[in-house]
Design a protein around this motif. Structure first.
Motif, PDB file in Angstrom:
ATOM      1  N   LYS A 104      -0.754  -6.534  -4.420  1.00 46.68           N
ATOM      2  CA  LYS A 104      -1.593  -5.535  -5.092  1.00 46.68           C
ATOM      3  C   LYS A 104      -2.565  -4.892  -4.110  1.00 46.68           C
ATOM      4  O   LYS A 104      -2.761  -3.670  -4.113  1.00 46.68           O
ATOM      5  CB  LYS A 104      -2.364  -6.205  -6.226  1.00 46.68           C
ATOM      6  N   ARG A 107      -0.739  -2.569  -1.921  1.00 47.61           N
ATOM      7  CA  ARG A 107      -0.378  -1.336  -2.626  1.00 47.61           C
ATOM      8  C   ARG A 107      -1.576  -0.391  -2.713  1.00 47.61           C
ATOM      9  O   ARG A 107      -1.443   0.835  -2.571  1.00 47.61           O
ATOM     10  CB  ARG A 107       0.128  -1.698  -4.021  1.00 47.61           C
ATOM     11  N   PRO A 133       6.140  -8.064 -14.752  1.00 48.13           N
ATOM     12  CA  PRO A 133       5.103  -7.024 -14.729  1.00 48.13           C
ATOM     13  C   PRO A 133       4.877  -6.432 -13.338  1.00 48.13           C
ATOM     14  O   PRO A 133       4.576  -5.242 -13.215  1.00 48.13           O
ATOM     15  CB  PRO A 133       3.851  -7.764 -15.234  1.00 48.13           C
ATOM     16  N   HIS A 134       5.069  -7.223 -12.321  1.00 50.39           N
ATOM     17  CA  HIS A 134       4.841  -6.734 -10.956  1.00 50.39           C
ATOM     18  C   HIS A 134       6.000  -5.872 -10.470  1.00 50.39           C
ATOM     19  O   HIS A 134       5.812  -5.000  -9.618  1.00 50.39           O
ATOM     20  CB  HIS A 134       4.612  -7.917 -10.023  1.00 50.39           C
ATOM     21  N   GLU A 136       7.661  -3.970 -12.684  1.00 53.77           N
ATOM     22  CA  GLU A 136       7.561  -2.767 -13.503  1.00 53.77           C
ATOM     23  C   GLU A 136       6.467  -1.822 -13.015  1.00 53.77           C
ATOM     24  O   GLU A 136       6.622  -0.599 -13.090  1.00 53.77           O
ATOM     25  CB  GLU A 136       7.316  -3.147 -14.964  1.00 53.77           C
ATOM     26  N   ASP A 137       5.336  -2.373 -12.529  1.00 54.19           N
ATOM     27  CA  ASP A 137       4.258  -1.479 -12.092  1.00 54.19           C
ATOM     28  C   ASP A 137       4.353  -1.112 -10.612  1.00 54.19           C
ATOM     29  O   ASP A 137       3.484  -0.428 -10.078  1.00 54.19           O
ATOM     30  CB  ASP A 137       2.881  -2.093 -12.405  1.00 54.19           C
ATOM     31  N   GLY A 138       5.423  -1.578  -9.941  1.00 55.13           N
ATOM     32  CA  GLY A 138       5.634  -1.183  -8.555  1.00 55.13           C
ATOM     33  C   GLY A 138       4.880  -1.998  -7.525  1.00 55.13           C
ATOM     34  O   GLY A 138       4.866  -1.651  -6.342  1.00 55.13           O
ATOM     35  N   THR A 139       4.249  -3.101  -7.971  1.00 56.95           N
ATOM     36  CA  THR A 139       3.538  -3.945  -7.009  1.00 56.95           C
ATOM     37  C   THR A 139       4.501  -4.534  -5.986  1.00 56.95           C
ATOM     38  O   THR A 139       4.187  -4.616  -4.794  1.00 56.95           O
ATOM     39  CB  THR A 139       2.796  -5.079  -7.742  1.00 56.95           C
TER      40      THR A 139
END
Length: 439
Positions: A104, A107, A133-134, A136-139
């Protein structure tokens, strides 16, 4: 484990530090990777992704030593992503949290992270869900590696967000290219004659890393003349063939064995039978499957086939291993050369489907017993024709439910004993039609 994720950049290794041959020959670019054209070629999945500048999460499925880790590292290099490697064997939930937190921060600073997870199938469901979740959000861009079938070992949610790419065992030609590259790096030729060199490639069993480890051993030998294959086998132990009695290889090999029998190929059947035995398969499992082949793929085309299998099974139980395995091999060859028919198997499945569909329909009253007066009054048994009293010993009466159209379930093939059964079916059908015309 904490220090591993505090700084996941590899520490510089002194130039004079010893490095295994496999590490020294690790490709610097994707173009240097030997094999795997089916995923790396210009029109293959990774080739297309890289050309379009859009890399998705991936699952590499393949045997050991075919380049899963190397390709993942080079993908990060090609796409300017920070490469982080972890192993599911040594990584727990707290370690994963640190990886995600570092990703994160990275990023937020404008750099993405390619997270390579070796042996990803060893994570449990909850741990696998933690990636979602990581992803999906591009982390992170997840690249997992597994030697097990992802369909069985990975969550559907992970699979729906990642593309599965199959990496294959290296061919003999590809292993030879790798051997030549090793000789260039070592600045010497391997002290092996042609037959021994071929035996070496066979020992590697499609595993590039294993081949380089063997080559490194051979290169250290002091010998004045080229070794032959017999001398090589004395100095090196052959790798055990890949076989997991409860995993993917188990199902692959039993499928190959069954289909070889069905395809009437005794040589191939014996080969796969031997492969499973060499891998440590329980001969009793093979005895059960061989008997199943007799009833599923031969049936009444050769009624003796089932007895041959049961006799072979019984012989194995009396003799044990290894002598009893010969009886199973004998039954296997008999099945491979027997006439084939799945007519009974097909008819049985059709009958089961029909039974589920029409399961509440009563038999016709004329074939019901009438042990009480009330049942006789209801018409039970009325009009039943005793076949032994009929012409030709055949009444031709209907035995299906009265509201059900007569199906044709059993269709004997024009092979083996079923050729005779086919004539009998036709004979009774003709008589049945005759009796119906008479009534």
């Amino acid at each position: 484990m904490a220090d591993l994720f505090a700084d996941d950049t590899p520490k510089a290794v002194p130039d004079n530090a010893p490095r295994p041959l496999a590490d020294r020959l690790r490709p610097k670019t994707l173009s240097e990777v030997i094999g795997q054209d089916q995923v790396l070629g210009p029109d293959a999945p990774l080739g297309v992704m890289l050309a379009s500048g859009s890399l998705s999460s991936l699952i590499f499925w393949g045997p050991p030593g075919v380049g899963k880790t190397t390709i993942a590292r080079l993908l990060a290099q090609e796409t300017d992503l920070h490469f982080v490697q972890i192993s599911a064997i040594f990584t727990g939930v707290p370690d994963l949290k640190k990886v995600f937190e570092a990703a994160k921060i990275r990023r937020q600073n404008g750099q993405g992270t390619l997270l390579f997870v070796d042996e990803i199938h060893r994570f449990n469901k909850a741990q696998q869900d933690g990636f979602l979740p990581h992803m999906e959000d591009g982390t992170i861009l997840l690249v997992g590696a597994t030697t097990e079938n992802p369909s069985f070992e990975l969550n559907a949610a992970v699979l729906s967000r990642a593309q599965v790419l199959v990496l294959e065992r290296l061919s003999t030609t590809e292993l030879e290219k790798l051997a030549q590259r090793a000789e260039t790096e070592l600045a010497k030729s391997l002290p092996l004659d042609t037959a021994a060199r071929a035996a070496l490639l066979e020992m590697a069993d499609g595993d590039g890393r294993a081949l380089l480890n063997l080559i490194e051993q051979i290169a250290a030998w002091k010998t004045d003349a080229a070794l032959n294959s017999e001398q090589l086998s004395k100095r090196l132990m052959k790798r055990a063939a890949k076989y997991d009695k409860s995993g993917e290889e188990h199902y692959n090999l039993i499928s190959a064995l069954h289909k070889s029998v069905r395809g009437s190929d005794p040589d191939a059947a014996l080969y796969w039978f031997a492969r499973m035995l060499e891998g440590g398969e329980d001969p009793r499992f093979l005895a059960r499957r061989i008997t199943r082949m007799a009833v599923e793929d031969i049936g009444l085309a050769d009624p003796q086939a089932q007895s041959v299998c049961l006799q072979g099974w019984e012989t194995y139980e009396r003799l044990g291993s290894p002598e009893g395995e010969l009886a199973l091999a004998q039954a296997l060859v008999y099945l491979a050369l027997a006439p084939k028919s799945n007519a009974i198997y097909t008819a049985y499945k059709d009958a089961r489907r029909m039974a589920r569909k029409t399961g509440s329909q009563m038999p016709p009253k004329h074939i019901l017993n009438a042990p009480t007066g009330l049942m006789k009054d209801q018409g039970y048994g009325a009009g039943y024709a005793y076949d032994h009293d009929a012409e030709d010993g055949f009444s031709g009466q209907n035995y299906f439910p009265e509201d059900m159209e007569r199906p044709a379930l059993y269709a004997p093939v024009e092979r083996g004993f079923e050729r005779d059964l086919q004539k009998r079916v036709a004979y009774f059908n003709k008589l049945r039609a005759k009796r119906q015309d008479e009534t």
